[in-house]
Motif scaffolding. Structure first.
Motif, PDB file in Angstrom:
ATOM      1  N   GLU A 237      20.296  76.015  13.815  1.00 36.72           N
ATOM      2  CA  GLU A 237      21.449  75.629  13.098  1.00 36.72           C
ATOM      3  C   GLU A 237      20.932  75.898  11.409  1.00 36.72           C
ATOM      4  OE1 GLU A 237      20.915  71.520  15.070  1.00 36.72           O
ATOM      5  OE2 GLU A 237      20.622  73.754  15.489  1.00 36.72           O
ATOM      6  N   ARG A 238      19.461  75.500  11.464  1.00 31.27           N
ATOM      7  CA  ARG A 238      19.156  75.617   9.860  1.00 31.27           C
ATOM      8  C   ARG A 238      18.933  76.971   9.595  1.00 31.27           C
ATOM      9  NH1 ARG A 238      14.170  71.949   8.936  1.00 31.27           N
ATOM     10  NH2 ARG A 238      14.237  73.008   7.150  1.00 31.27           N
ATOM     11  N   LEU A 239      18.505  77.668  10.590  1.00 34.61           N
ATOM     12  CA  LEU A 239      18.248  79.253  10.256  1.00 34.61           C
ATOM     13  C   LEU A 239      19.742  80.006  10.211  1.00 34.61           C
ATOM     14  CD1 LEU A 239      15.474  79.683  13.133  1.00 34.61           C
ATOM     15  CD2 LEU A 239      15.234  79.427  10.536  1.00 34.61           C
ATOM     16  N   TRP A 414      29.473  60.314  -1.897  1.00 32.72           N
ATOM     17  CA  TRP A 414      29.180  61.219  -0.772  1.00 32.72           C
ATOM     18  C   TRP A 414      28.873  60.530   0.468  1.00 32.72           C
ATOM     19  CZ3 TRP A 414      29.107  66.531  -0.577  1.00 32.72           C
ATOM     20  CH2 TRP A 414      29.688  67.147  -1.846  1.00 32.72           C
ATOM     21  N   GLN A 415      29.315  61.056   1.722  1.00 37.45           N
ATOM     22  CA  GLN A 415      28.911  60.617   2.803  1.00 37.45           C
ATOM     23  C   GLN A 415      28.683  61.974   3.898  1.00 37.45           C
ATOM     24  OE1 GLN A 415      31.357  58.105   5.330  1.00 37.45           O
ATOM     25  NE2 GLN A 415      29.837  57.788   6.815  1.00 37.45           N
ATOM     26  N   ILE A 416      27.462  62.278   3.951  1.00 33.40           N
ATOM     27  CA  ILE A 416      27.206  63.550   4.661  1.00 33.40           C
ATOM     28  C   ILE A 416      26.695  63.334   6.165  1.00 33.40           C
ATOM     29  CG2 ILE A 416      25.892  65.703   4.908  1.00 33.40           C
ATOM     30  CD1 ILE A 416      25.244  65.474   1.670  1.00 33.40           C
ATOM     31  N   SER A 417      27.502  64.027   7.031  1.00 33.95           N
ATOM     32  CA  SER A 417      27.213  63.731   8.286  1.00 33.95           C
ATOM     33  C   SER A 417      26.739  64.937   9.357  1.00 33.95           C
ATOM     34  CB  SER A 417      28.458  62.871   9.043  1.00 33.95           C
ATOM     35  OG  SER A 417      29.229  62.108   8.161  1.00 33.95           O
ATOM     36  N   PRO A 418      25.370  65.172   9.185  1.00 32.60           N
ATOM     37  CA  PRO A 418      25.067  66.374  10.152  1.00 32.60           C
ATOM     38  C   PRO A 418      24.728  66.066  11.422  1.00 32.60           C
ATOM     39  CG  PRO A 418      23.066  65.348   8.728  1.00 32.60           C
ATOM     40  CD  PRO A 418      24.479  64.808   8.165  1.00 32.60           C
ATOM     41  N   LYS A 419      24.877  64.737  11.813  1.00 33.11           N
ATOM     42  CA  LYS A 419      24.757  64.227  12.929  1.00 33.11           C
ATOM     43  C   LYS A 419      25.865  64.546  13.957  1.00 33.11           C
ATOM     44  CE  LYS A 419      23.451  60.576  16.251  1.00 33.11           C
ATOM     45  NZ  LYS A 419      23.169  59.303  16.179  1.00 33.11           N
ATOM     46  N   SER A 420      26.945  64.666  12.947  1.00 36.25           N
ATOM     47  CA  SER A 420      28.423  64.968  13.646  1.00 36.25           C
ATOM     48  C   SER A 420      28.422  66.549  13.787  1.00 36.25           C
ATOM     49  CB  SER A 420      29.402  64.333  12.742  1.00 36.25           C
ATOM     50  OG  SER A 420      30.739  64.905  13.180  1.00 36.25           O
ATOM     51  N   ARG A 421      28.171  67.261  12.486  1.00 34.08           N
ATOM     52  CA  ARG A 421      28.224  68.605  12.617  1.00 34.08           C
ATOM     53  C   ARG A 421      27.308  69.213  11.329  1.00 34.08           C
ATOM     54  NH1 ARG A 421      33.243  69.726  11.674  1.00 34.08           N
ATOM     55  NH2 ARG A 421      33.113  70.304   9.735  1.00 34.08           N
ATOM     56  N   PRO A 422      26.097  69.715  11.682  1.00 33.38           N
ATOM     57  CA  PRO A 422      25.077  70.225  10.738  1.00 33.38           C
ATOM     58  C   PRO A 422      25.574  71.759  10.464  1.00 33.38           C
ATOM     59  CG  PRO A 422      24.279  70.496  12.689  1.00 33.38           C
ATOM     60  CD  PRO A 422      25.500  69.771  13.026  1.00 33.38           C
ATOM     61  N   GLY A 423      25.055  72.054   9.310  1.00 31.95           N
ATOM     62  CA  GLY A 423      25.160  73.654   8.895  1.00 31.95           C
ATOM     63  C   GLY A 423      25.155  73.598   7.246  1.00 31.95           C
ATOM     64  N   ASP A 457      14.688  59.061  12.282  1.00 28.61           N
ATOM     65  CA  ASP A 457      13.644  60.131  12.158  1.00 28.61           C
ATOM     66  C   ASP A 457      13.433  60.356  10.607  1.00 28.61           C
ATOM     67  OD1 ASP A 457      16.499  60.588  11.089  1.00 28.61           O
ATOM     68  OD2 ASP A 457      16.555  62.381  12.250  1.00 28.61           O
ATOM     69  N   GLY A 458      13.959  58.917  10.040  1.00 22.21           N
ATOM     70  CA  GLY A 458      13.706  58.890   8.485  1.00 22.21           C
ATOM     71  C   GLY A 458      14.904  59.330   7.811  1.00 22.21           C
ATOM     72  N   TYR A 459      16.026  59.727   8.405  1.00 15.83           N
ATOM     73  CA  TYR A 459      17.190  59.866   7.530  1.00 15.83           C
ATOM     74  C   TYR A 459      18.249  59.406   8.327  1.00 15.83           C
ATOM     75  CZ  TYR A 459      14.415  63.651   5.254  1.00 15.83           C
ATOM     76  OH  TYR A 459      13.654  64.429   4.457  1.00 15.83           O
ATOM     77  N   ALA A 460      18.891  58.258   7.952  1.00 16.86           N
ATOM     78  CA  ALA A 460      20.084  57.654   8.611  1.00 16.86           C
ATOM     79  C   ALA A 460      21.274  58.469   8.464  1.00 16.86           C
ATOM     80  CB  ALA A 460      20.282  56.507   8.371  1.00 16.86           C
ATOM     81  N   GLY A 469      19.712  67.280  12.984  1.00 19.36           N
ATOM     82  CA  GLY A 469      20.329  68.581  12.260  1.00 19.36           C
ATOM     83  C   GLY A 469      20.267  68.399  10.899  1.00 19.36           C
ATOM     84  N   TYR A 470      20.396  69.511  10.028  1.00 18.44           N
ATOM     85  CA  TYR A 470      20.439  69.458   8.543  1.00 18.44           C
ATOM     86  C   TYR A 470      21.767  69.962   7.898  1.00 18.44           C
ATOM     87  CZ  TYR A 470      15.351  68.765   9.167  1.00 18.44           C
ATOM     88  OH  TYR A 470      14.167  68.294   9.466  1.00 18.44           O
ATOM     89  N   ALA A 471      22.035  69.154   6.766  1.00 24.29           N
ATOM     90  CA  ALA A 471      23.018  69.781   6.036  1.00 24.29           C
ATOM     91  C   ALA A 471      22.278  70.756   4.867  1.00 24.29           C
ATOM     92  CB  ALA A 471      23.978  68.496   5.121  1.00 24.29           C
ATOM     93  N   VAL A 472      22.674  71.808   4.490  1.00 30.37           N
ATOM     94  CA  VAL A 472      22.091  72.957   3.668  1.00 30.37           C
ATOM     95  C   VAL A 472      23.019  73.382   2.430  1.00 30.37           C
ATOM     96  CG1 VAL A 472      20.929  75.021   3.744  1.00 30.37           C
ATOM     97  CG2 VAL A 472      20.849  73.660   5.702  1.00 30.37           C
ATOM     98  N   LEU A 473      22.564  72.883   1.541  1.00 29.75           N
ATOM     99  CA  LEU A 473      23.213  73.310   0.169  1.00 29.75           C
ATOM    100  C   LEU A 473      23.336  74.826  -0.022  1.00 29.75           C
ATOM    101  CD1 LEU A 473      21.971  70.389  -2.192  1.00 29.75           C
ATOM    102  CD2 LEU A 473      24.333  70.568  -0.631  1.00 29.75           C
ATOM    103  N   PRO A 474      24.226  75.370  -0.952  1.00 32.91           N
ATOM    104  CA  PRO A 474      24.178  76.886  -1.272  1.00 32.91           C
ATOM    105  C   PRO A 474      22.827  76.636  -2.277  1.00 32.91           C
ATOM    106  CG  PRO A 474      26.677  75.899  -1.240  1.00 32.91           C
ATOM    107  CD  PRO A 474      25.825  74.744  -1.102  1.00 32.91           C
ATOM    108  N   GLY A 475      22.489  77.933  -2.198  1.00 33.88           N
ATOM    109  CA  GLY A 475      21.253  78.137  -3.306  1.00 33.88           C
ATOM    110  C   GLY A 475      21.442  77.899  -4.570  1.00 33.88           C
ATOM    111  N   GLY A 476      20.848  76.955  -5.345  1.00 27.70           N
ATOM    112  CA  GLY A 476      21.223  76.694  -6.647  1.00 27.70           C
ATOM    113  C   GLY A 476      22.075  75.325  -7.072  1.00 27.70           C
ATOM    114  N   THR A 477      22.652  74.915  -5.907  1.00 20.75           N
ATOM    115  CA  THR A 477      23.405  73.610  -6.190  1.00 20.75           C
ATOM    116  C   THR A 477      22.581  72.656  -6.406  1.00 20.75           C
ATOM    117  OG1 THR A 477      25.220  74.694  -4.307  1.00 20.75           O
ATOM    118  CG2 THR A 477      25.034  72.310  -4.844  1.00 20.75           C
TER     119      THR A 477
END
Length: 564
Positions: A237-239, A414-423, A457-460, A469-477
């Motif tokens: 999903e990170r790719l 902010w509350q980001i939830s990659p465990k629910s849905r990464p991308g 895993d160090g990220y609650a 999984g990871y939340a990925v920001l648009p480049g430059g954000t």
């Protein structure tokens, strides 16, 4: 690339016009959504010779039944469901084919097209090529999940297209991902130099299949050499968040009705007899002669203020700026060692030095050291902020918004939830600005990419981790902090644009005392780091990213370099 859909007033207008027989609106509708359908069908069938027929049949059925669509907002999920039905119908109709014939049909399969047309390398190429090793059912699901991770579909739409509940979809996706990882291991092993693998594959004819997938997977599990190649594998999903839609191939011409074309001309582009027959039945009153030429000229780029329906479509030769998503969402390098945000170039040349207003942070700022105390927070006038969401507006879903009016400070938590849905994370936007808006401070005791001690895993929460999984920001954000503070003198609309990675926002009218107390809360009080002051007390202080004085039909299409 960030991918967006236009599902707002502009879309409803376009769909309604097409339903009423507007040929131009129908052309725009088909042109905008053809790349999405082509990618779903192409990946589900892995470039089989039937792809063109299934794509064309899908679009024809959509046009033919457009009048039955009651809710324009559901157009995307409705269209995707039609595509999946056509894929399943094709599978039921298909008669068994000799392996040699099938291999010929796949001489340039969709995995190869994805790699070549998007110029994929490394592990992104590996993921694309691993699709060859999946069974039909898994490929169909992956064709939707790939687009979900990339921000093109929601989980609700994925589940609806497959015809199952969201809970069941989550289980199916997890199983498919596990098999995709096995397939990635096979791709890596075949490219390696395992001395025992040559003996295992001595009788293999080179065509991926379930029997050889099981044999090769069994070898990899028991082979120290092949299994060792998995040590630095990036989650799929990170790719995938950084992979655009594959452009519609050159020479693919979609005609909604014969019009000026002859049957022979239509047949020359590979139309089946069934499709040719359907073309003689106009679906909408004035569709005769409507033609969409899609030959390689459409690519999904970043949204502008005035995009065509569904997604921004630009010629491949365009030099439009690309905000490519990073595959590694952990602390990107900063262009400056300073903890202060890096300003963008000056606003439009139409502005003069006397009316200069704001700068736009369009580069990731480096997190200050945990014990680096913030600067002084300028005290701006505040008469109070009113919010249409009340004292605590919670926005959890795409399209939810709050209008803020007055003079004072606003907290966005902010509350980001990659465990629910990464991308990929589609950022919230500030639109319809009247007056002035500044980004004054960041707080909450941590940035969202700070790991939290004590979590598995160090990220609650925050940007995620290897097990969730990871939340990925648009480049430059600019990296957001848990609490982001803004100062408003006028009115503005804040819109939640969730798509791709799951996140929520809570918006509170605040005041200078609360902002100052938050940013001064440091590690001694249990926080990870002190806050950060961004306000310089002048009109040249930073304005938020994704801010505009205009009111676009879809707030998710606001450009990163704010227009204020």
């Amino acid at each position: 690339m960030e991918r967006t859909h236009v599902e707002t007033r502009q879309w409803r207008t376009t769909i309604s016009a097409a339903q009423d027989g507007d040929r131009q609106a129908l052309d725009e509708l088909v042109a905008g959504w053809l790349p999405l359908v082509y990618n779903i069908v192409g990946r589900a069938l892995n470039g089989h010779a039937d792809v063109d027929d299934v794509v064309q049949e899908t679009m024809l059925r959509a046009v033919d039944n457009l009048g039955t669509l009651r809710d324009p907002d559901s157009f995307r999920s409705w269209l995707v469901a039609i595509a999946m039905r056509q894929i399943r119908d094709r599978a039921r109709r298909r008669t068994p084919e000799p392996l040699a014939s099938d291999a010929g049909d796949r001489a340039a399969d969709f995995a190869e097209l994805t790699v070549l047309r998007l110029q994929l390398e490394g592990q992104r190429r590996e993921v694309a090529e691993a699709v060859r090793w999946l069974d039909d059912e898994d490929r169909q699901l992956l064709s939707l999940w790939w687009l979900e991770v990339a921000g093109e579909l929601t989980r609700r739409e994925l589940a609806a297209a497959v015809g199952i509940s969201r809970q069941h979809a989550a289980v199916r996706v997890q199983r498919m991902k596990a098999r995709l990882e096995v397939a990635r291991g096979i791709v890596r092993a075949l490219e390696g130099a395992c001395p025992e693998l040559d003996a295992v594959t001595a009788r293999w004819d080179g065509r991926p299949g379930s029997v050889w997938r099981k044999r090769l997977a069994r070898h990899i599990r028991g082979c120290a050499y092949c299994a060792g190649a998995e040590e630095s594998v990036v989650p799929a999903e990170r790719l995938l968040v950084g992979i655009a839609l594959v452009p519609v191939p050159a020479g693919f011409t979609l005609s909604l009705a014969l019009g000026g074309k002859t049957s022979a001309a239509a047949a020359s582009v590979g139309w089946s007899a069934k499709v040719l027959g359907a073309l003689t039945k106009p679906a909408v009153a004035v569709t005769a002669g409507a033609t969409i030429a899609a030959g390689g000229a459409y690519v999904v780029t970043h949204p502008s203020d005035d995009p065509p329906p569904r997604a921004v479509i630009a010629p491949t030769a365009s030099s439009s700026p690309s905000r490519t998503l990073s595959a590694t969402p952990t602390r990107p390098p900063s262009p400056s060692p300073s903890p202060s945000p890096s300003p963008s170039p000056s606003p439009s040349p139409s502005k003069t030095a006397t009316d200069l207003y704001g700068t736009v942070v369009d580069a990731v700022d480096r997190a200050p050291a945990a014990d680096a105390r913030p600067g002084t927070l300028p005290h701006r006038p505040e008469s109070g902020i009113t919010s249409t969401g009340g004292p605590k507006a919670v926005m959890q879903h795409r399209g939810e918004s709050v209008t803020l009016t007055g003079q004072g400070y606003v907290l966005v938590r902010w509350q980001i939830s990659p465990k629910s849905r990464p991308g990929s994370l589609v950022m919230p936007t500030w639109t319809g600005l009247k007056g002035k808006l500044f980004h004054v401070a960041s707080g909450g005791g941590r940035r969202m990419d700070d790991p939290l001690q004590g979590s598995p895993d160090g990220y609650a929460t925050g940007m995620g981790g290897p097990t969730i999984g990871y939340a990925v920001l648009p480049g430059g954000t600019q990296q957001m902090w848990q609490n982001e503070y803004f100062y408003l003198d006028g009115s503005v609309i804040l819109t939640q644009n969730e798509r791709g990675c799951d996140y929520g926002l809570t918006v509170f009218p605040s005041n200078w005392d609360a902002v100052n107390a938050d940013v001064l809360t440091g590690p001694a009080q249990g926080a990870i780091r002190y806050g950060l002051i961004r306000d310089n007390g002048k009109d040249t202080a930073p304005v938020p990213q994704y801010a505009t004085r205009s009111t676009p039909t879809d707030p998710a299409t606001v450009e990163q370099r704010s227009r204020v």
